[in-house]
Design a protein around this motif. Structure first.
Motif, mmCIF file in Angstrom:
data_model
loop_
_atom_site.group_PDB
_atom_site.id
_atom_site.type_symbol
_atom_site.label_atom_id
_atom_site.label_comp_id
_atom_site.label_asym_id
_atom_site.label_seq_id
_atom_site.Cartn_x
_atom_site.Cartn_y
_atom_site.Cartn_z
ATOM 1 N N UNK A 112 0.831 -1.207 0.000
ATOM 2 C CA UNK A 112 0.000 0.000 0.000
ATOM 3 C C UNK A 112 0.862 1.252 0.000
ATOM 4 N N UNK A 113 1.938 1.234 0.784
ATOM 5 C CA UNK A 113 2.827 2.398 0.852
ATOM 6 C C UNK A 113 3.493 2.656 -0.491
ATOM 7 N N UNK A 114 3.946 1.595 -1.135
ATOM 8 C CA UNK A 114 4.619 1.743 -2.427
ATOM 9 C C UNK A 114 3.662 2.256 -3.494
ATOM 10 N N UNK A 115 2.499 1.645 -3.584
ATOM 11 C CA UNK A 115 1.552 2.000 -4.646
ATOM 12 C C UNK A 115 0.910 3.369 -4.420
ATOM 13 N N UNK A 116 0.909 3.836 -3.175
ATOM 14 C CA UNK A 116 0.332 5.141 -2.878
ATOM 15 C C UNK A 116 1.346 6.262 -2.797
ATOM 16 N N UNK A 117 2.572 5.974 -3.170
ATOM 17 C CA UNK A 117 3.665 6.938 -2.960
ATOM 18 C C UNK A 117 3.781 8.000 -4.041
ATOM 19 N N UNK A 118 3.199 7.746 -5.193
ATOM 20 C CA UNK A 118 3.391 8.646 -6.322
ATOM 21 C C UNK A 118 4.579 8.269 -7.178
ATOM 22 N N UNK A 119 5.351 7.272 -6.749
ATOM 23 C CA UNK A 119 6.471 6.785 -7.552
ATOM 24 C C UNK A 119 5.953 5.939 -8.703
ATOM 25 N N UNK A 120 6.762 5.795 -9.743
ATOM 26 C CA UNK A 120 6.478 4.831 -10.799
ATOM 27 C C UNK A 120 6.875 3.472 -10.245
ATOM 28 N N UNK A 121 5.894 2.757 -9.701
ATOM 29 C CA UNK A 121 6.201 1.565 -8.919
ATOM 30 C C UNK A 121 5.330 0.389 -9.321
ATOM 31 N N UNK A 122 5.932 -0.801 -9.228
ATOM 32 C CA UNK A 122 5.238 -2.056 -9.499
ATOM 33 C C UNK A 122 5.504 -3.010 -8.350
#
Length: 300
Positions: free
Chosen positions: A140-150
């Motif tokens: 949740x933290x990664x996907x909600x960070x605003x980073x281009x993340x998978x």
């Protein structure tokens, strides 16, 4: 060509990933002693250094760092949360600030394990134990960070490095006439060699102009089996009689943390993205022994 930062580089997956990176890649794979992902200053400096020092290469972070002691997490929750949730949050924030893509490795334990068909990427997490809860928080933290993340979920991982089920079976086979292994938990064994190749392929895609649309992907060995059947296959690869492995029920071996009864993951989004599916688990196990047989046969 990529410049890769692989936190968790001393783990079984991180070491495999660094070893399999193609020629021309620059790879830094620090262990926790070199890069503590719960240390904000260290994370910011590591990602900044990656971004500014990449030159003509494209920087990508592949996070394999994790607190994976499933049972210990039930009482060591603060540390598990720090590594599995706060650490990914810090990495994602740093990646967002410097425009670096992030691939974050997660687990089947984010699900309850009570399904009767493979979990889809879109199924809502419902962890039953502390380890799964901390990993779900990290997602949740990664996907909600605003980073281009998978986020890439995997399961039942084994390889030449570190401790894992295959090495445990080999070690016990050398000292016991028979072994008893649970036969009512189903999943998909995943060789670190195949998983590392898949993550490297994904890293190349997220660094280019055709990244996967789905930000949650599943990557496991193909097919499904039980721990009992998996153990029998390990005995076969060791040249031993699989009949030495006996089935039992989970309640005969209670553990502090609940184990998923069913943790098979659908790789539909992975395939839809055009990524290479990981080979069937039994074929991969034979390949793992062909490549790293010595490490499995002498697990000490």
């Amino acid at each position: 060509m990529l410049a890769l930062l692989v936190p968790g580089g001393n783990g079984q997956l991180g070491r495999e990933l660094a070893a399999r990176a193609p020629a021309g890649y620059e790879v830094r794979a620090p262990g926790s002693a070199e890069l503590d992902i719960t240390n904000a200053g260290a994370v910011i400096e590591a990602v900044k250094s990656l971004a500014e020092g990449a030159g003509s290469l494209v920087p990508v972070v592949v996070n394999t760092a994790a607190y994976t002691a499933v049972d210990a997490a039930e009482t060591d929750t603060t540390r598990a949360f720090a590594v599995n949730a706060d650490g990914p949050r810090l990495l994602a924030a740093a990646c967002s600030a410097h425009g670096v893509p992030l691939v974050h490795v997660s687990t089947d334990y984010v699900f309850a394990g009570d399904a009767d068909h493979p979990y889809a990427e879109s199924d809502p997490p419902a962890p039953r134990g502390a380890y799964g809860a901390t990993k779900a928080a990290g997602e949740e933290a990664v996907l909600g960070s605003g980073a281009r993340a998978w986020v890439v979920r995997t399961a039942w991982v084994y390889g030449a490095h570190g401790r894992n089920f295959v090495k445990t079976m080999a070690r016990l086979a050398a000292s016991r006439d028979t072994l008893t292994v649970v036969d009512d938990q189903r999943g998909s064994p995943t060789w670190t060699g195949d998983l590392a190749d898949g993550l490297l392929e994904l890293a190349g895609r997220v660094a280019g102009d055709s990244p996967p649309e789905s930000t949650i992907l599943h990557a496991t060995g193909g097919g499904e089996t039980t721990w009992y059947e998996f153990a029998g296959a390990v005995f076969e690869e060791l040249g031993l009689d699989p009949a030495r492995v006996r089935p039992c029920k989970s309640e005969e071996y209670p553990t502090p943390a609940p184990r998923p009864a069913y943790s098979v993951l659908s790789d539909a989004a992975w395939r839809a993205a055009g990524l290479t599916p990981l080979r069937p688990w039994r074929e991969a196990l034979a390949a793992a022994f062909a490549v790293d047989g010595a490490a499995f046969r002498d697990p000490a």
